[in-house]
Design a protein around this motif. Structure first.
Motif, PDB file in Angstrom:
ATOM      1  N   MET B  15     -80.062  35.268  -3.104  1.00 28.31           N
ATOM      2  CA  MET B  15     -80.953  36.096  -2.281  1.00 28.31           C
ATOM      3  C   MET B  15     -81.249  37.405  -2.998  1.00 28.31           C
ATOM      4  N   ALA B  16     -80.185  37.983  -3.575  1.00 27.39           N
ATOM      5  CA  ALA B  16     -80.365  39.263  -4.256  1.00 27.39           C
ATOM      6  C   ALA B  16     -81.324  39.115  -5.435  1.00 27.39           C
ATOM      7  N   LEU B  17     -81.249  37.980  -6.095  1.00 27.33           N
ATOM      8  CA  LEU B  17     -82.123  37.755  -7.249  1.00 27.33           C
ATOM      9  C   LEU B  17     -83.518  37.303  -6.841  1.00 27.33           C
ATOM     10  N   GLY B  18     -83.702  37.149  -5.551  1.00 25.92           N
ATOM     11  CA  GLY B  18     -85.019  36.735  -5.074  1.00 25.92           C
ATOM     12  C   GLY B  18     -85.293  35.266  -5.324  1.00 25.92           C
ATOM     13  N   LEU B  19     -84.214  34.494  -5.535  1.00 21.65           N
ATOM     14  CA  LEU B  19     -84.412  33.081  -5.851  1.00 21.65           C
ATOM     15  C   LEU B  19     -84.483  32.216  -4.603  1.00 21.65           C
ATOM     16  N   MET B  20     -84.215  32.779  -3.463  1.00 22.06           N
ATOM     17  CA  MET B  20     -84.404  32.010  -2.248  1.00 22.06           C
ATOM     18  C   MET B  20     -85.824  32.273  -1.784  1.00 22.06           C
ATOM     19  N   VAL B  21     -86.524  31.204  -1.558  1.00 19.09           N
ATOM     20  CA  VAL B  21     -87.963  31.318  -1.331  1.00 19.09           C
ATOM     21  C   VAL B  21     -88.287  32.092  -0.062  1.00 19.09           C
ATOM     22  N   PRO B  22     -89.444  32.789  -0.064  1.00 20.08           N
ATOM     23  CA  PRO B  22     -89.856  33.454   1.160  1.00 20.08           C
ATOM     24  C   PRO B  22     -89.996  32.400   2.254  1.00 20.08           C
ATOM     25  N   GLY B  23     -89.686  32.793   3.438  1.00 19.51           N
ATOM     26  CA  GLY B  23     -89.794  31.825   4.517  1.00 19.51           C
ATOM     27  C   GLY B  23     -88.513  31.021   4.682  1.00 19.51           C
ATOM     28  N   THR B  24     -87.505  31.337   3.852  1.00 13.56           N
ATOM     29  CA  THR B  24     -86.218  30.687   4.036  1.00 13.56           C
ATOM     30  C   THR B  24     -85.749  30.958   5.451  1.00 13.56           C
ATOM     31  N   PRO B  25     -85.379  29.927   6.184  1.00 15.75           N
ATOM     32  CA  PRO B  25     -85.028  30.149   7.576  1.00 15.75           C
ATOM     33  C   PRO B  25     -83.750  30.963   7.715  1.00 15.75           C
ATOM     34  N   ASP B  97     -81.586  13.283  -4.666  1.00 19.34           N
ATOM     35  CA  ASP B  97     -81.627  12.095  -3.795  1.00 19.34           C
ATOM     36  C   ASP B  97     -82.987  12.002  -3.120  1.00 19.34           C
ATOM     37  N   ARG B  98     -83.493  10.787  -3.026  1.00 19.95           N
ATOM     38  CA  ARG B  98     -84.754  10.585  -2.301  1.00 19.95           C
ATOM     39  C   ARG B  98     -84.418  10.245  -0.853  1.00 19.95           C
ATOM     40  N   ILE B  99     -84.992  10.998   0.054  1.00 21.14           N
ATOM     41  CA  ILE B  99     -84.712  10.762   1.473  1.00 21.14           C
ATOM     42  C   ILE B  99     -86.005  10.846   2.289  1.00 21.14           C
ATOM     43  N   THR B 100     -85.906  10.334   3.482  1.00 23.08           N
ATOM     44  CA  THR B 100     -86.996  10.490   4.446  1.00 23.08           C
ATOM     45  C   THR B 100     -86.407  11.230   5.645  1.00 23.08           C
ATOM     46  N   VAL B 101     -87.085  12.282   6.048  1.00 18.98           N
ATOM     47  CA  VAL B 101     -86.625  13.073   7.189  1.00 18.98           C
ATOM     48  C   VAL B 101     -87.631  12.929   8.322  1.00 18.98           C
ATOM     49  N   VAL B 102     -87.140  12.606   9.484  1.00 14.37           N
ATOM     50  CA  VAL B 102     -88.001  12.544  10.664  1.00 14.37           C
ATOM     51  C   VAL B 102     -87.593  13.703  11.567  1.00 14.37           C
ATOM     52  N   GLY B 103     -88.574  14.493  11.993  1.00 19.28           N
ATOM     53  CA  GLY B 103     -88.220  15.647  12.816  1.00 19.28           C
ATOM     54  C   GLY B 103     -89.434  16.306  13.421  1.00 19.28           C
ATOM     55  N   TYR B 104     -89.303  17.594  13.674  1.00 16.20           N
ATOM     56  CA  TYR B 104     -90.375  18.357  14.325  1.00 16.20           C
ATOM     57  C   TYR B 104     -90.622  19.631  13.523  1.00 16.20           C
ATOM     58  N   GLN B 105     -91.911  19.966  13.384  1.00 11.93           N
ATOM     59  CA  GLN B 105     -92.259  21.139  12.576  1.00 11.93           C
ATOM     60  C   GLN B 105     -92.107  22.437  13.371  1.00 11.93           C
ATOM     61  N   ALA B 106     -91.844  23.520  12.632  1.00 13.26           N
ATOM     62  CA  ALA B 106     -91.736  24.848  13.246  1.00 13.26           C
ATOM     63  C   ALA B 106     -93.046  25.217  13.923  1.00 13.26           C
ATOM     64  N   ARG B 107     -92.936  25.894  15.045  1.00  9.59           N
ATOM     65  CA  ARG B 107     -94.136  26.291  15.792  1.00  9.59           C
ATOM     66  C   ARG B 107     -95.025  27.226  14.989  1.00  9.59           C
ATOM     67  N   ASP B 108     -94.405  28.026  14.089  1.00  2.35           N
ATOM     68  CA  ASP B 108     -95.208  28.996  13.332  1.00  2.35           C
ATOM     69  C   ASP B 108     -95.939  28.345  12.147  1.00  2.35           C
ATOM     70  N   GLY B 109     -95.804  27.030  12.006  1.00 12.12           N
ATOM     71  CA  GLY B 109     -96.532  26.328  10.948  1.00 12.12           C
ATOM     72  C   GLY B 109     -95.873  26.389   9.584  1.00 12.12           C
ATOM     73  N   SER B 110     -94.723  27.056   9.495  1.00 13.51           N
ATOM     74  CA  SER B 110     -94.044  27.141   8.202  1.00 13.51           C
ATOM     75  C   SER B 110     -93.429  25.794   7.846  1.00 13.51           C
ATOM     76  N   LYS B 111     -93.006  25.686   6.612  1.00 12.74           N
ATOM     77  CA  LYS B 111     -92.458  24.409   6.126  1.00 12.74           C
ATOM     78  C   LYS B 111     -90.986  24.297   6.519  1.00 12.74           C
ATOM     79  N   VAL B 112     -90.756  24.396   7.781  1.00 10.84           N
ATOM     80  CA  VAL B 112     -89.400  24.276   8.338  1.00 10.84           C
ATOM     81  C   VAL B 112     -89.458  23.206   9.409  1.00 10.84           C
TER      82      VAL B 112
END
Lengths: 136, 138
Positions: B15-25, B97-112
């Motif tokens: 985080m300090a190095l700024g390597l965690m992407v913006p929008g990290t939950p 690893d290749r995976i498939t995730v089934v879920g629900y998207q964040a209400r704010d439209g972010s990639k979460v």
């Protein structure tokens, strides 16, 4: 005289009614304070003041079993909080020891101890939600 | 250095190095229905780039390619203890690893996403949501 007595009694009862429904208490006290503790996992407190904030959050959570076991509080659906139910009481009271461990961890500034107490805290929340959280 | 301390320190350094992407939950305790749109079911297929084994939610980051563009999704699952009870450990998913995730998207439209189910490369399907967290269970 009798009417005055009834009024006084009614006033006392009103004064003792718990403030906020259960969801409001969760969102006002438990969520923000548990998040302060959970956040330590990703943002390590930098100084004594920040550790004190974590300790204060743990103290706030330690007090919540009493808060959510107060008779007379309603759930957001208008139903009374099931304070008579043995399992609900047990779930609510589990927050106390979990928060106690978090308090000791914050006082010791121990990241490992914080990690362990977040397991307890998270489980305490989940166990109650499994039974009592409303389904859509 | 104890393992947890090492993990926390590594995350803090990133985080300090700024390597965690913006929008990290935020690793926050929240209401699922408040954060995620439970009417928007999504399926994400991609490669695991990172796993954060933390309370109250484990996050699995997945690179997903769509329409020629790659996006890194943060998929929120249940907490470590709940996943452990489903037979998962911090080493169940590995980078790449290749995976498939089934879920629900964040209400704010972010990639979460609030992940409910992960399908592993071998076809094994695992429920990864918090039981009874208010979201549909399947």
């Amino acid at each position: 005289m009798r009417a005055l007595g009834a009024l006084l009694l009614a006033g006392t009862a009103m004064a003792q009614a718990p403030a906020g429904n259960l969801k409001q208490v969760m969102r006002s006290v438990l969520l923000p304070n548990s998040n302060i503790i959970f956040e330590v996992q990703s943002k390590i407190p930098k100084n004594d003041l920040e550790w004190q904030t974590v300790a204060k959050a743990a103290i706030a959570i330690q007090g919540t079993p009493n808060l959510i076991l107060l008779p007379g509080r309603l759930r957001s659906n208008g139903q009374p909080v099931p304070v008579q139910a043995a399992d609900y009481t047990q779930f609510a009271q589990a927050l106390g020891p979990a928060a106690g461990k978090c308090l000791k961890a914050a006082q010791a500034k121990s990241l490992d101890a914080i990690g362990n107490c977040t397991d307890l805290l998270s489980d305490a929340c989940d166990n109650c939600h499994k039974v009592y959280r409303d389904r859509p | 250095m104890p393992i947890r301390h090492a993990i926390f320190a590594a995350v803090a350094e990133l985080m300090a190095l700024g390597l965690m992407v913006p929008g990290t939950p935020a690793f926050a305790h929240h209401s699922v229905s408040a954060e995620f749109d439970l009417s928007k079911r999504i399926t994400l297929e991609g490669q695991v780039t990172k796993v954060e084994w933390m309370n109250p939610h484990v996050y699995v980051y997945v690179d997903v390619s769509a329409d020629g563009k790659k996006a890194n999704w943060a998929c929120e699952t249940a907490g470590p203890n709940t996943l452990a009870r489903q037979g998962w450990s911090r080493s169940s998913l590995k980078i790449g690893d290749r995976i498939t995730v089934v879920g629900y998207q964040a209400r704010d439209g972010s990639k979460v996403a609030s992940a409910r189910e992960v399908v592993l490369a071998n076809g094994r399907k695992v429920f990864v949501g918090s039981p009874y967290d208010g979201a549909p269970q399947s």
